[in-house]
Scaffold this motif. Structure first.
Motif, PDB file in Angstrom:
ATOM      1  N   SER A 135       0.860  -1.181   0.000  1.00 14.47           N
ATOM      2  CA  SER A 135       0.000   0.000   0.000  1.00 14.47           C
ATOM      3  C   SER A 135       0.894   1.228   0.000  1.00 14.47           C
ATOM      4  CB  SER A 135      -0.900  -0.010   1.241  1.00 14.47           C
ATOM      5  OG  SER A 135      -1.654   1.166   1.303  1.00 14.47           O
ATOM      6  N   LEU A 136       0.780   2.041  -1.031  1.00 16.06           N
ATOM      7  CA  LEU A 136       1.635   3.217  -1.160  1.00 16.06           C
ATOM      8  C   LEU A 136       0.844   4.473  -0.831  1.00 16.06           C
ATOM      9  CD1 LEU A 136       3.422   2.317  -4.517  1.00 16.06           C
ATOM     10  CD2 LEU A 136       4.269   1.982  -2.183  1.00 16.06           C
ATOM     11  N   PRO A 137       1.441   5.394  -0.095  1.00 13.33           N
ATOM     12  CA  PRO A 137       0.725   6.636   0.239  1.00 13.33           C
ATOM     13  C   PRO A 137       0.426   7.440  -1.015  1.00 13.33           C
ATOM     14  CG  PRO A 137       3.041   6.787   0.861  1.00 13.33           C
ATOM     15  CD  PRO A 137       2.802   5.364   0.482  1.00 13.33           C
ATOM     16  N   ARG A 138      -0.735   8.067  -1.024  1.00 14.18           N
ATOM     17  CA  ARG A 138      -1.132   8.893  -2.159  1.00 14.18           C
ATOM     18  C   ARG A 138      -0.311  10.173  -2.151  1.00 14.18           C
ATOM     19  NH1 ARG A 138      -5.926  12.150  -2.963  1.00 14.18           N
ATOM     20  NH2 ARG A 138      -6.286  11.825  -0.755  1.00 14.18           N
ATOM     21  N   PRO A 139       0.181  10.623  -3.305  1.00 16.92           N
ATOM     22  CA  PRO A 139       0.963  11.866  -3.361  1.00 16.92           C
ATOM     23  C   PRO A 139       0.166  13.040  -2.808  1.00 16.92           C
ATOM     24  CG  PRO A 139       1.148  10.673  -5.430  1.00 16.92           C
ATOM     25  CD  PRO A 139       0.110   9.952  -4.612  1.00 16.92           C
ATOM     26  N   ALA A 194      -1.881  -1.461  -6.117  1.00 17.42           N
ATOM     27  CA  ALA A 194      -2.021  -2.893  -5.877  1.00 17.42           C
ATOM     28  C   ALA A 194      -1.557  -3.693  -7.088  1.00 17.42           C
ATOM     29  CB  ALA A 194      -3.480  -3.232  -5.543  1.00 17.42           C
ATOM     30  N   PHE A 195      -1.906  -3.241  -8.263  1.00  8.00           N
ATOM     31  CA  PHE A 195      -1.484  -3.925  -9.485  1.00  8.00           C
ATOM     32  C   PHE A 195       0.029  -3.849  -9.664  1.00  8.00           C
ATOM     33  CE2 PHE A 195      -0.312  -3.616 -13.959  1.00  8.00           C
ATOM     34  CZ  PHE A 195      -0.836  -4.794 -14.470  1.00  8.00           C
ATOM     35  N   ALA A 196       0.586  -2.658  -9.447  1.00  8.04           N
ATOM     36  CA  ALA A 196       1.998  -2.437  -9.734  1.00  8.04           C
ATOM     37  C   ALA A 196       2.927  -3.158  -8.777  1.00  8.04           C
ATOM     38  CB  ALA A 196       2.297  -0.934  -9.712  1.00  8.04           C
ATOM     39  N   THR A 197       2.499  -3.378  -7.543  1.00  9.90           N
ATOM     40  CA  THR A 197       3.390  -3.950  -6.523  1.00  9.90           C
ATOM     41  C   THR A 197       3.065  -5.397  -6.189  1.00  9.90           C
ATOM     42  OG1 THR A 197       1.981  -3.144  -4.706  1.00  9.90           O
ATOM     43  CG2 THR A 197       3.708  -1.660  -5.515  1.00  9.90           C
ATOM     44  N   SER A 198       2.152  -6.015  -6.936  1.00 12.17           N
ATOM     45  CA  SER A 198       1.825  -7.412  -6.670  1.00 12.17           C
ATOM     46  C   SER A 198       3.069  -8.276  -6.802  1.00 12.17           C
ATOM     47  CB  SER A 198       0.748  -7.885  -7.654  1.00 12.17           C
ATOM     48  OG  SER A 198       0.590  -9.285  -7.571  1.00 12.17           O
ATOM     49  N   GLU A 199       3.269  -9.188  -5.856  1.00 11.54           N
ATOM     50  CA  GLU A 199       4.467 -10.026  -5.815  1.00 11.54           C
ATOM     51  C   GLU A 199       4.332 -11.302  -6.647  1.00 11.54           C
ATOM     52  OE1 GLU A 199       7.329  -9.432  -4.553  1.00 11.54           O
ATOM     53  OE2 GLU A 199       6.899  -7.559  -3.495  1.00 11.54           O
ATOM     54  N   GLY A 200       3.256 -11.464  -7.378  1.00 10.11           N
ATOM     55  CA  GLY A 200       3.087 -12.662  -8.185  1.00 10.11           C
ATOM     56  C   GLY A 200       4.185 -12.809  -9.223  1.00 10.11           C
ATOM     57  N   ALA A 254       6.559   6.791  -7.526  1.00 12.13           N
ATOM     58  CA  ALA A 254       6.448   6.153  -6.211  1.00 12.13           C
ATOM     59  C   ALA A 254       7.069   4.762  -6.176  1.00 12.13           C
ATOM     60  CB  ALA A 254       4.973   6.071  -5.807  1.00 12.13           C
ATOM     61  N   THR A 255       7.193   4.122  -7.327  1.00 12.91           N
ATOM     62  CA  THR A 255       7.688   2.735  -7.374  1.00 12.91           C
ATOM     63  C   THR A 255       9.019   2.609  -8.100  1.00 12.91           C
ATOM     64  OG1 THR A 255       6.433   2.358  -9.410  1.00 12.91           O
ATOM     65  CG2 THR A 255       5.345   1.799  -7.334  1.00 12.91           C
ATOM     66  N   ASP A 256       9.607   3.739  -8.476  1.00 12.72           N
ATOM     67  CA  ASP A 256      10.810   3.729  -9.317  1.00 12.72           C
ATOM     68  C   ASP A 256      10.561   2.920 -10.582  1.00 12.72           C
ATOM     69  OD1 ASP A 256      12.360   5.267  -7.537  1.00 12.72           O
ATOM     70  OD2 ASP A 256      12.838   3.487  -6.345  1.00 12.72           O
TER      71      ASP A 256
END
Length: 496
Positions: free
Chosen positions: A8-12, A27-33, A59-61
């Motif tokens: 869960s990333l904080p909103r800018p 959620a899509f970008a950081t899924s560990e699948g 936020a995710t580089d």
């Protein structure tokens, strides 16, 4: 079922609203699948899609690439340079084709889940029609081999007809996407907050022109906000009627930016007919001087582009009404387009606006207010207001055989009471400029009587009056007796 964890990333802090969209994207970008995943982000222009995706990449580089209108060779060259900037490579890679380019993009995510954003994806496909098939093949190969690359590929575009078909049954990418996110305009309450407008009457007037499109406040009018109701007319003249402001020419551009529109003069005429109050296919055809069969394709294309909406009649299954989806286009065709010559003269805006303001109030604000009332029922009304949960909200037409006419209901609510679905909960009328009285309630009662005579269950139906000008004391007394639901501007913006 295997569930893939996501961060869960904080909103800018500079992002207004969009909590749900941000949550879905992160959620899509950081899924560990394992393996690659595909997502699609679409929406009409100026809604903030690129802003969202750039913020996600920051936020995710992650990797963000905005395509431009260019040849296939130049597009590959520009993509290679973007990859070099992202990786820090001294020499940019030079992919010779899109298979090699996709290989580069997948390799960016060799060590971790990484969002790989391709913005304005339709520009690339225009000169590389096989790109969706190539992407589908690349996704399939890597999924089958359980490769370590974990790109979270996000394709974004504003050409709604193209983006709408990207995941359809006929597309190579059908069934491949784990995210299909449409970024809509801000709701009318959120739009008022975004513009910093507290007066609900002023909020309706501004929303009837610029809608809930975020870019129109900052980029297109340079943060020029009406300084109260008395400043509204002057604000219109110095912004949307001012040829020196970008917002003045925006409405025609929204049509020109859609690649599927060929005969643009016909499409402009169709939009103008709808903006002038012609809502049915027959009325639109008559206004543009064509047969109804001749405009079925333009209506379908405009719907696919997200510029028109088609709404079924609440009481007549064979009747559909059309509405312009973007308020700025309605304003342009109803007010600006007929007065183009006047606006070309020095100081022509004020004189033209004085002449056109009655048209604005009747052709633009009146129908727009009706739509806001329906939106209020859908998103803000407490279920107790109508005695059940609203499910379908539309306008409707009821035949009056005795008087040989039809009665129109602006807000018809069907919903659920307990386990029962599709129950008629309310029939309502909306008036922007009139103080409503008992005559309006009697008209609604007449309508309910006609529906009951046709066999419609009206047991739970509550008459409702929506007004931008208020209600007389007798109608207020009827509300206190529980005979009618009243919704004024304060309730529209602040109540339930």
């Amino acid at each position: 079922m295997v569930r893939h964890t996501a961060r869960s990333l904080p909103r800018p802090p500079d992002m207004f609203d969009r909590e749900w969209e941000w949550s879905e994207l992160t959620a899509f970008a950081t899924s560990e699948g394992t393996g690659p995943r595909l997502g699609v982000v679409s929406g009409r222009r100026r809604q903030g899609k690129s802003f969202l995706l750039q913020a996600l990449a920051d936020a995710t580089d992650g990797f963000y690439y905005a395509a431009v209108e260019a040849s296939a060779t130049e597009s590959l060259h520009l993509l290679g340079e973007a990859v070099a900037r992202f990786t820090g490579a001294a020499v940019p890679p030079r992919p010779a084709n899109w298979d090699q380019a996709l290989e580069l993009l997948f390799e960016l995510a060799a060590d971790r889940p990484l969002p790989v954003v391709i913005d304005e994806f339709p520009y690339l496909v225009r000169n590389a029609p096989a790109l969706p098939s190539q992407l589908q093949a690349a996704l399939g190969v890597r999924s089958e081999r359980h490769r370590k690359e974990r790109p979270r590929i996000l394709l974004c575009g504003s050409a709604m007809s193209f983006m709408g078909g990207l995941l359809s049954g006929a597309s190579p990418l059908y069934g491949r996407a784990g995210l299909d996110l449409v970024v809509h305009s801000l709701g009318f309450r959120e739009a008022a907050e975004f513009w910093g407008i507290r007066d609900p009457r002023l909020a309706v007037l501004v929303h009837a022109i610029v809608g809930g499109t975020p870019a129109y406040r900052r980029e297109f009018v340079d943060d020029d906000v009406p300084d109260g109701p008395d400043d509204f007319d002057a604000w219109v003249c110095r912004t949307v009627l001012n040829p020196a402001r970008p917002i003045h020419g925006e409405a025609p551009y929204l049509l020109a930016a859609e690649p599927d529109l060929r005969n643009r003069s016909l499409y402009h005429s169709v939009l103008a007919a709808v903006a002038s109050g012609n809502r049915t296919s027959g009325g639109i055809a008559s206004a543009v001087g064509r047969r109804a069969t001749d405009i079925s394709l333009p209506l379908s294309v405009l719907r696919n582009c997200g510029l028109l909406t088609a709404e079924p009649d609440a009481f007549r299954a064979n009747r559909t009404t059309y509405h312009v989806a973007e308020p700025l286009i309605t304003f342009h065709h109803a007010v600006v387009r007929p007065e183009t010559a006047s606006l070309s003269r020095r100081r022509g805006a004020a004189r033209m606006w004085e002449h056109s303001r009655p048209t604005f109030l009747s052709k633009v604000v009146g129908p727009h207010f009706e739509r806001l009332c329906r939106e209020w029922v859908e998103w803000h009304a407490d279920p107790a207001t109508f005695g059940g949960m609203p499910i379908q909200v539309a306008s409707g037409t009821v035949a009056d055989p005795v008087n040989r006419t039809s009665l129109e209901a602006d807000v018809v609510v069907h919903g659920a009471i307990g386990q029962d679905q599709g129950i008629l909960l309310s029939v309502g009328e909306a008036k922007w400029h009139k103080v409503m009285h008992l005559g309006h309630l009697q008209r609604l009662r007449r309508m309910l009587g006609l529906l009951e005579a046709r066999g419609v269950d009206t047991t739970h139906a509550r008459p409702a009056c929506y007004s931008g000008a208020g209600f007389d004391p007798e109608l207020r007394a009827a509300e206190e007796r529980g005979e009618v639901v009243l919704v004024d501007l304060h309730r529209l913006y602040h109540g339930s």
